[in-house]
Design an enzyme around this catalytic site. Sequence first.
Site, PDB file in Angstrom:
ATOM      1  N   ASP A   7      23.699  71.197  26.296  1.00 37.00           N
ATOM      2  CA  ASP A   7      23.989  70.073  25.425  1.00 37.00           C
ATOM      3  C   ASP A   7      22.922  70.099  24.327  1.00 37.00           C
ATOM      4  O   ASP A   7      21.867  70.724  24.485  1.00 37.00           O
ATOM      5  CB  ASP A   7      23.925  68.774  26.236  1.00 37.00           C
ATOM      6  CG  ASP A   7      24.142  67.546  25.389  1.00 37.00           C
ATOM      7  OD1 ASP A   7      25.092  67.532  24.592  1.00 37.00           O
ATOM      8  OD2 ASP A   7      23.347  66.593  25.515  1.00 37.00           O
ATOM      9  N   ASP A   9      22.117  67.060  21.767  1.00 33.86           N
ATOM     10  CA  ASP A   9      21.446  65.799  21.460  1.00 33.86           C
ATOM     11  C   ASP A   9      20.742  65.218  22.682  1.00 33.86           C
ATOM     12  O   ASP A   9      21.327  65.109  23.761  1.00 33.86           O
ATOM     13  CB  ASP A   9      22.463  64.795  20.915  1.00 33.86           C
ATOM     14  CG  ASP A   9      23.112  65.299  19.634  1.00 33.86           C
ATOM     15  OD1 ASP A   9      22.368  65.739  18.744  1.00 33.86           O
ATOM     16  OD2 ASP A   9      24.350  65.260  19.534  1.00 33.86           O
ATOM     17  N   ASP A 179      21.586  65.688  29.216  1.00 34.57           N
ATOM     18  CA  ASP A 179      20.877  64.426  29.444  1.00 34.57           C
ATOM     19  C   ASP A 179      21.810  63.286  29.833  1.00 34.57           C
ATOM     20  O   ASP A 179      21.338  62.210  30.200  1.00 34.57           O
ATOM     21  CB  ASP A 179      20.152  64.006  28.158  1.00 34.57           C
ATOM     22  CG  ASP A 179      21.136  63.522  27.095  1.00 34.57           C
ATOM     23  OD1 ASP A 179      21.145  62.319  26.778  1.00 34.57           O
ATOM     24  OD2 ASP A 179      21.933  64.342  26.602  1.00 34.57           O
TER      25      ASP A 179
END
EC number: 3.1.3.15
Length: 217
Positions: A7, A9, A179
Amino acid sequence: MRLALFDLDNTLLAGDSDHSWGEWLCQRGLVDAAEYQARNDAFYADYVAGKLDVLAYQAFTQAILGRTEMAQLETWHRQFMQEVIEPIVLAKGEALLAEHRAAGDRLVIITATNRFVTGPIAERLGVETLIATECEMRDGRYTGQTFDVPCFQGGKVVRLQRWLDENGLDLEGASFYSDSLNDLPLLEKVSRPVAVDPDPRLRAEAEKRGWPIISLR
């Protein structure tokens, strides 16, 4: 060859590039700051809560792409990269990419943020394969519309599976770093799911399932 999926961001970056792009537009006076900031913040809160209407959000974020010439957008993005993205590139994230690269793994960034915002970021990080939400183009400029399945939640699995099929690859031995609990559908698909500085909901899920939890901050 194993895959190392990331991922972007709040995983490889110490922030959200999509939300930050909107904030940068506001600060530069390129959009109606009060209205745009309020909607941008509301969409981001929905994302964090796991209830984002991704099509409505993409229509919102891509509207400015549809009404702006490509050359101007590229100029803005270069400034955005220098002023906003460079300071939030995580050194430990770059080290993790280098570790997987040295191991011979195929690096892939897979992100819900659109390709206009993330393409130059992936290039900056030295990752050739980017699977992102696609922006429709016609006659050399953006239309302001989303093309294809948005790369969000279960859409990440759909988009990744298509890419795997096209390239004759599979997820055997694959790692995925994220996250956000929004990425649970893909985290459940890989051999090695890793929670990176996770949000509270993903942290609880990772602890319950015994998944590794790391920090790149």
